[in-house]
Design a protein around this motif. Structure first.
Motif, PDB file in Angstrom:
ATOM      1  N   ARG A  58       0.844  -1.190   0.000  1.00  0.00           N
ATOM      2  CA  ARG A  58       0.000   0.000   0.000  1.00  0.00           C
ATOM      3  C   ARG A  58       0.884   1.246   0.000  1.00  0.00           C
ATOM      4  N   VAL A  59       0.609   2.180  -0.883  1.00  0.00           N
ATOM      5  CA  VAL A  59       1.452   3.357  -1.052  1.00  0.00           C
ATOM      6  C   VAL A  59       0.637   4.631  -0.882  1.00  0.00           C
ATOM      7  N   THR A  60       1.136   5.523  -0.034  1.00  0.00           N
ATOM      8  CA  THR A  60       0.583   6.869   0.096  1.00  0.00           C
ATOM      9  C   THR A  60       1.543   7.828  -0.582  1.00  0.00           C
ATOM     10  N   VAL A  61       1.060   8.556  -1.580  1.00  0.00           N
ATOM     11  CA  VAL A  61       1.875   9.526  -2.308  1.00  0.00           C
ATOM     12  C   VAL A  61       1.507  10.926  -1.833  1.00  0.00           C
ATOM     13  N   VAL A  62       2.494  11.651  -1.336  1.00  0.00           N
ATOM     14  CA  VAL A  62       2.294  13.042  -0.925  1.00  0.00           C
ATOM     15  C   VAL A  62       3.009  13.933  -1.930  1.00  0.00           C
ATOM     16  N   ASP A  63       2.280  14.878  -2.506  1.00  0.00           N
ATOM     17  CA  ASP A  63       2.865  15.781  -3.496  1.00  0.00           C
ATOM     18  C   ASP A  63       2.135  17.119  -3.429  1.00  0.00           C
ATOM     19  N   PRO A  64       2.863  18.239  -3.607  1.00  0.00           N
ATOM     20  CA  PRO A  64       2.210  19.556  -3.525  1.00  0.00           C
ATOM     21  C   PRO A  64       1.407  19.912  -4.767  1.00  0.00           C
ATOM     22  N   SER A  65       1.591  19.188  -5.861  1.00  0.00           N
ATOM     23  CA  SER A  65       0.969  19.556  -7.132  1.00  0.00           C
ATOM     24  C   SER A  65      -0.358  18.839  -7.368  1.00  0.00           C
ATOM     25  N   PRO A  66      -1.463  19.582  -7.467  1.00  0.00           N
ATOM     26  CA  PRO A  66      -2.747  18.944  -7.800  1.00  0.00           C
ATOM     27  C   PRO A  66      -2.706  18.253  -9.160  1.00  0.00           C
ATOM     28  N   ASN A  67      -1.985  18.834 -10.115  1.00  0.00           N
ATOM     29  CA  ASN A  67      -1.892  18.225 -11.440  1.00  0.00           C
ATOM     30  C   ASN A  67      -1.187  16.871 -11.378  1.00  0.00           C
ATOM     31  N   ALA A  68      -0.102  16.808 -10.567  1.00  0.00           N
ATOM     32  CA  ALA A  68       0.609  15.542 -10.420  1.00  0.00           C
ATOM     33  C   ALA A  68      -0.292  14.490  -9.785  1.00  0.00           C
ATOM     34  N   LEU A  69      -1.059  14.884  -8.790  1.00  0.00           N
ATOM     35  CA  LEU A  69      -1.944  13.935  -8.110  1.00  0.00           C
ATOM     36  C   LEU A  69      -3.073  13.479  -9.030  1.00  0.00           C
ATOM     37  N   PHE A  70      -3.535  14.375  -9.894  1.00  0.00           N
ATOM     38  CA  PHE A  70      -4.540  13.977 -10.891  1.00  0.00           C
ATOM     39  C   PHE A  70      -3.945  12.954 -11.850  1.00  0.00           C
ATOM     40  N   GLY A  71      -2.693  13.207 -12.283  1.00  0.00           N
ATOM     41  CA  GLY A  71      -2.001  12.253 -13.143  1.00  0.00           C
ATOM     42  C   GLY A  71      -1.799  10.917 -12.455  1.00  0.00           C
ATOM     43  N   LEU A  72      -1.495  10.964 -11.156  1.00  0.00           N
ATOM     44  CA  LEU A  72      -1.336   9.739 -10.365  1.00  0.00           C
ATOM     45  C   LEU A  72      -2.628   8.940 -10.341  1.00  0.00           C
ATOM     46  N   GLU A  73      -3.734   9.620 -10.090  1.00  0.00           N
ATOM     47  CA  GLU A  73      -5.028   8.949 -10.020  1.00  0.00           C
ATOM     48  C   GLU A  73      -5.344   8.238 -11.337  1.00  0.00           C
TER      49      GLU A  73
END
Length: 252
Positions: A58-73
């Protein structure tokens, strides 16, 4: 296809991935749990989170960029690991505001310390998120690699500037705010209370070899990858690596 399985991309990630995979396997054996809790701070679109999740963790990704997190999703959905990866908006300085202390078996801090105001604080926060016996995987930009790259490009004054600048920058146009030596990264890990383990030089040759040689010569990618792996552990090559990778273990 993931970054770690593309031939050219593998030259940039393979050494780190192999060391990380071995560390995950050791942690599985030490804990007796097949599924680990992994934190990837600054993990972006999941270059490492996705292959870690494919191993069943299980991985929790913390990133300041909403765009990066959207790409992650989007990426984890395409890769079929959406149930194992979650994204959280945050940064290294405020890490403990968005994740729990002592909650993770492994913490990845890749390409983060170059951009934080206080690298020691960034490492301390990552360590605080680790469970006792947990492992920190730290990847930072290397000073020597930048010096060599500028010199080979004919920018000798910039190379000398990077060599003498306290932050390892070659000038005002340098996009990287800070670079490190292997000794500096190891000291950050040790000062945070971890036992320093393996130190590897990453992208010792890959960024210097003309792409046309790698792309057109049969077997060149595999041969260059084997060369990278052979040089990674040798201290002599740490001084010229584009990136440096350090493992640290939190006392049990």
């Amino acid at each position: 296809m993931s970054d770690t399985s593309r031939p050219r991309a593998s030259l940039r990630t393979a050494v780190v991935w192999e060391v990380l995979k071995e560390a995950l396997d050791r942690r599985v054996k030490a804990t007796g749990r097949e599924t680990l809790e992994v934190l990837d701070t600054g993990g972006g679109t999941g270059k490492f989170a996705v292959p870690v999740a494919r191993l069943g963790h299980r991985v929790t990704v913390v990133d300041p960029s909403p765009n990066a997190l959207f790409g992650l999703e989007r990426r984890v959905a395409e890769e079929g690991v959406a149930d194992l990866v979650r994204g959280v908006q945050g940064d290294a300085q405020g890490l403990l505001d968005v994740v729990e202390r002592d909650a993770y078996d492994v913490v990845l801090c890749h390409g983060v310390l170059e951009y934080v105001d206080d690298p020691a604080e960034g490492v301390a926060n990552a360590v605080a998120a680790l469970r006792p016996g947990g492992i920190l995987s730290l990847l930072g930009a290397g000073v020597g690699g930048a010096v060599l790259a500028r010199a080979l490009a004919g920018h000798f004054t910039e190379a000398r500037t990077a060599l003498t600048d306290p932050a390892g920058r070659w000038g005002s146009g340098d996009p990287v705010p800070r670079r490190f030596t292997a000794e500096q990264l190891s000291a950050l890990v040790g000062d945070a209370g971890l036992e320093v383990g393996a130190v590897h030089g990453v992208r010792v040759f890959a960024d210097l070899v003309p792409g046309v040689l790698v792309d057109t010569e049969p077997g060149a990618v595999d041969a260059l990858l084997r060369l990278e792996e052979a040089a990674a552990e040798l201290p002599a090559f740490h001084a010229v690596a584009t990136q440096l990778h350090v493992l640290g273990e939190k006392p049990a």
